[in-house]
Design an enzyme around this catalytic site. Structure first.
Site, PDB file in Angstrom:
ATOM      1  N   ILE A 134       0.807  -1.340   0.037  1.00  0.00           N
ATOM      2  CA  ILE A 134      -0.030  -0.164  -0.015  1.00  0.00           C
ATOM      3  C   ILE A 134       0.796   1.080   0.068  1.00  0.00           C
ATOM      4  CG2 ILE A 134      -1.851   1.100   0.946  1.00  0.00           C
ATOM      5  CD1 ILE A 134      -2.699  -1.456   2.530  1.00  0.00           C
ATOM      6  N   PRO A 135       1.309   1.716  -1.081  1.00  0.00           N
ATOM      7  CA  PRO A 135       2.320   2.710  -1.153  1.00  0.00           C
ATOM      8  C   PRO A 135       1.644   4.043  -0.841  1.00  0.00           C
ATOM      9  CG  PRO A 135       2.143   1.911  -3.274  1.00  0.00           C
ATOM     10  CD  PRO A 135       1.409   0.872  -2.347  1.00  0.00           C
ATOM     11  N   HIS A 136       2.223   5.099   0.041  1.00  0.00           N
ATOM     12  CA  HIS A 136       1.612   6.265   0.242  1.00  0.00           C
ATOM     13  C   HIS A 136       2.520   7.230   0.688  1.00  0.00           C
ATOM     14  CE1 HIS A 136       1.176   3.859   3.959  1.00  0.00           C
ATOM     15  NE2 HIS A 136       1.487   4.864   4.595  1.00  0.00           N
ATOM     16  N   PRO A 137       2.452   8.272   0.711  1.00  0.00           N
ATOM     17  CA  PRO A 137       3.459   9.402   1.142  1.00  0.00           C
ATOM     18  C   PRO A 137       3.248   9.514   2.554  1.00  0.00           C
ATOM     19  CG  PRO A 137       1.581  10.540  -0.163  1.00  0.00           C
ATOM     20  CD  PRO A 137       1.516   9.147  -0.322  1.00  0.00           C
TER      21      PRO A 137
END
Lengths: 224, 575
Positions: A134-137
């Protein structure tokens, strides 16, 4: 302007019985007509200023901060879109290709977003196991207009340094301008991903419509 | 017609309701006049009765007279007016600090009557405290009639008190100072002007009805630097005597409670003892103003030893009268004992140093009075101003200040609470403005309670409860019985956190297995002070409130702090 006891109790932030007692003890500037009391706003303001009491005259109480309506996960996925066959051999490559593919991200912000996502990956991998990441900044990209969740199926599974060392085949991008919404989407997504059958279903690379429908069904069982 | 009515209304609101100063001054002077009248009536009737009973004093059976008076007085107080015995000043102080000065109408005459019976028959007590009680009750009831609020009512109670004291001694400033120093306990600008006017009104009433018949005539005294050193000695002596007086008043009063006599039996025994003393020493009987006058004028004829004995006889007689059922105050006994002490000191001084040219015996009697008032009531200003007004000049001011301040400091050191406040402190009823006890007594549980709680059934499965936790913001969940809605216990999130994070337990337990049924609870009628003590004792930040086995709400310390602070702001800066 005349105020009622109820309004005054809200402005002073106390219960109505406290106002009653203060009237009885002669601590409030009040004028009495028969059995009812009324308070003159200007008198009250002068009195409060003299005693250094803050009157909360604003219409909105500070507790009810402006929170937009919570967006549902399916709506966010519809914003973001579902993409198949993303190229990439390592984490950076895969992220880069995904971002390039996702249409709802404005072109000029894509390099910045990639930097932010990589920073997050270097801090701690977002691969949560079972081949899912779950890539997120870490800080919210305020330049986005609305929250979006983009689903990217990778062409070849990538070593994502995930917790269980499984290669990742699917990326759920959560890009959200507001932290509150971000946490909401993250928790909704985690709820879906807890379901083993759903993961099997993901591995079959379903059509976007079917996928969204399935998530919709899963969401209804979430009471949150 | 309508316009006239409107103008009247506008003037009425502008002058009387919005700004209450004029209202308080007018109502206060009425209160002062009424209480002055009460004081004059009591004084005149006392004088008449004492005059009338005087021929019978020589007979042996005169010793039953005080007993009869005390008996009638205690019967009247207990059975007719149903008020407790005692002098009434602590009751006024308590009413002022707890109930905004609310006093019953019957208090305005009941003490007058009972103390009249006690003192006229020869009981050793003073008429000042009853007059104070009646004056303050008059002020309180005037406020009730005008539908005033607590703050204004307290001012009028002070006005009544000041008028009474001013009328008795013809000393308006002493009335003002006594009212503020002893009764109200706070020097506030809004109070002082109405009370001063009431005091003057009271004194004028006295002068108008009985002109030239003030209790203590103005006497010029010459005090010089040479008197300063002896007055130091007198200060120490008066401090010791006043501590002795206070202690014996309480000790002998305690004896009466321990004896198994009914209240009327106590009154008879106490009265007979006082009467027996009075046969040999008539000086101890009654309020004793006549003897004070002779001492001030310097024509007191007793010797050193007799004076010494009389001091203690008076102390004993006063304690017997007040402790064993009689009704009256300690103001006049204080004055008598003080002047006796002053005279004794002067006599001893004269024997030891015959050549020292110090002031007259009367001057020392005055100093002794100031010392005893300051010592017993721990109200030095009242002592100083009373004597200044009696002497009508400031020649004695320096020794007066010396004696008053030293006597009150010393007796404060030995006995931290004054006679008036000691009972209140022991009962936890001493609540002067701005004190912690006062604020806590003002706040009621109703104002602090938060009732917005989801209640859960004791038969609920833990999994359902987890879903409720997810949606709610509360940290405490009252658990109730299904059918009867009776409170069973409370679930605190911080204590079940371990189970809440363990999904395996979700279907295994019911809420009655994880709730805490032994939590200490409060009920709505409790005092906040007790509830807070309970929370401190059990180390709680929140306490459930249960009424009739039903959960009402929770009280949180954070909420208490919030309202406490607001209350402090409200109480400290009133105008």
């Amino acid at each position: 302007m005349e105020l009622s006891k109820f309004e005054l109790s809200k402005y002073l932030g106390v219960e109505q019985n406290t106002i009653d007692r203060w009237i009885r003890q002669g601590k409030l500037p009040v004028s009495r007509r028969g059995a009812t009391y009324s308070f003159c706003a200007t008198d009250l303001k002068r009195w409060a200023a003299k005693k250094n009491i803050s009157l909360n005259f604003e219409k909105q109480s500070p507790l009810e901060k402006k929170i937009g309506p919570l967006i549902s996960l399916t709506k966010a996925i519809q914003n973001g879109g579902v993409y198949f066959n993303i190229q990439g051999d390592d984490v950076k490559d895969a992220l880069n290709c995904s971002i390039e593919t996702i249409q709802s991200i404005p072109q000029e912000f894509k390099p910045d977003l990639l930097v932010r996502l990589m920073e997050r990956e270097q801090a701690l991998s977002t691969g949560i196991g079972n081949g899912i990441a779950i890539p997120h900044p870490r800080t919210q990209p305020a330049y986005l207009n609305e929250p979006l969740v983009a689903i990217c199926f990778l062409e070849n599974p990538v070593d994502y340094h995930a917790l269980d060392n499984q290669s990742v085949f699917i990326l759920f991008f959560i890009l959200c301008p507001d932290l509150k919404l971000h946490l909401h989407l993250l928790s909704s997504l985690s709820f879906c991903l807890r379901d083993k059958s759903f993961i099997q279903f993901l591995k079959s690379r379903p059509d976007p419509e079917v996928l969204i429908e399935k998530i919709e069904v899963l969401q209804t069982s979430n009471t949150l | 017609m309508q316009t006239i009515k409107n103008i009247y209304k506008a003037i009425y609101y502008k002058l009387f309701r919005l700004d209450d100063r004029l209202l308080l001054i007018i109502a206060g002077s009425v209160a002062g006049i009424c209480s002055g009248l009460a004081a004059v009536v009591l004084r005149l009737s006392l004088e008449f009765m004492i005059e009338w009973l005087h021929p019978f004093r020589h007979y042996w059976w005169a010793l039953v007279l005080p007993a009869l008076g005390a008996l009638l007085s205690s019967l009247y107080l207990e059975k007719v007016s149903r008020e407790g015995a005692g002098h009434g000043v602590p009751e006024v102080i308590y009413a002022v600090s707890r109930y905004g000065g609310l006093l019953r109408l019957r208090s305005s005459y009941s003490r007058l009557l009972s103390s009249f019976l006690t003192i006229a028959s020869g009981g050793s007590a003073g008429p000042e405290a009853p007059v104070v009680m009646s004056g303050s009750a008059i002020g309180s009831n005037i406020a009730k009639f005008l539908v005033l609020n607590d703050r204004q009512r307290i001012t009028l109670v002070g006005c009544g008190t000041a008028g009474a004291i001013a009328a008795i001694f013809n000393a308006p400033i002493a009335g003002l100072v006594f009212s503020i120093e002893v009764i109200l306990g706070e020097w506030k600008f809004v109070n002082i002007i109405p009370i001063a006017i009431a005091a003057v009104a009271g004194a004028q009433v006295c002068q108008a009805i009985i002109p030239g018949q003030v209790i203590f005539n103005h006497q010029p005294f010459n005090m010089m630097a040479v008197d300063l050193l002896p007055s130091l000695g007198l200060a120490v002596l008066t401090a010791l005597i006043s501590v002795c007086f206070t202690k014996s008043l309480r000790k002998i009063g305690g004896l009466a409670k321990k004896s198994f006599l009914p209240f009327w039996g106590q009154a008879i025994v106490g009265g007979c003892i006082v009467g027996a003393i009075g046969i040999y020493m008539p000086l101890v009987l009654g309020e004793g103003y006549r003897f004070i006058q002779t001492m001030i004028s310097g024509s007191f004829s007793m010797g050193i030893f007799l004076t010494f004995v009389v001091i203690f006889a008076k102390i004993f007689a006063t304690a017997m009268t007040l402790g064993w059922g009689g009704s009256g105050g300690i103001f006049a006994p204080c004055l008598l004992i003080g002047s006796l002490t002053g005279v004794l000191f002067h006599k001893v001084l004269f024997v030891l140093f015959p050549t020292v040219g110090c002031a007259s015996e009367g001057a020392y009697a005055l100093l002794g009075m100031a010392g005893l008032i300051s010592g017993v009531m721990q109200a030095p200003l009242t002592g100083i101003f009373l004597i200044v007004e009696i002497t009508g000049g400031y020649e004695t001011i320096l020794p007066l200040i010396l004696v008053s301040s030293i006597a009150s400091t010393m007796s404060h050191y030995i006995e931290p609470a004054s006679f008036y406040l000691k009972d209140l402190i022991e009962r936890g009823q001493f609540m002067r403005p701005g004190t912690d006890a006062r604020i806590l007594s003002d706040l009621s549980l109703n104002e602090l309670i938060e009732t917005d709680y989801i209640q859960v059934s004791e038969n609920m499965v833990f999994r359902d409860f987890i879903n409720i936790i997810k949606l709610s913001k509360q940290n405490f969940f009252p658990v109730i019985e299904d059918k009867t809605q009776i409170y069973k216990g409370v679930i605190q999130l911080s204590t079940i956190r371990r189970y809440a994070l363990e999904p395996g337990m979700y279907d295994m337990v019911f809420l009655n297995q994880i709730m805490d049924a032994e939590v200490v609870t409060a009920s709505l009628g409790d005092d906040l002070q007790d509830v807070l003590d309970l929370m401190d004792l059990n180390n709680m930040d929140n306490i459930p409130v249960i009424e009739n086995d039903r959960f009402i709400g929770m009280i949180a310390k954070t909420k208490v702090l919030d309202l406490y602070r607001r209350e402090l702001i409200m109480q400290t800066n009133i105008q």
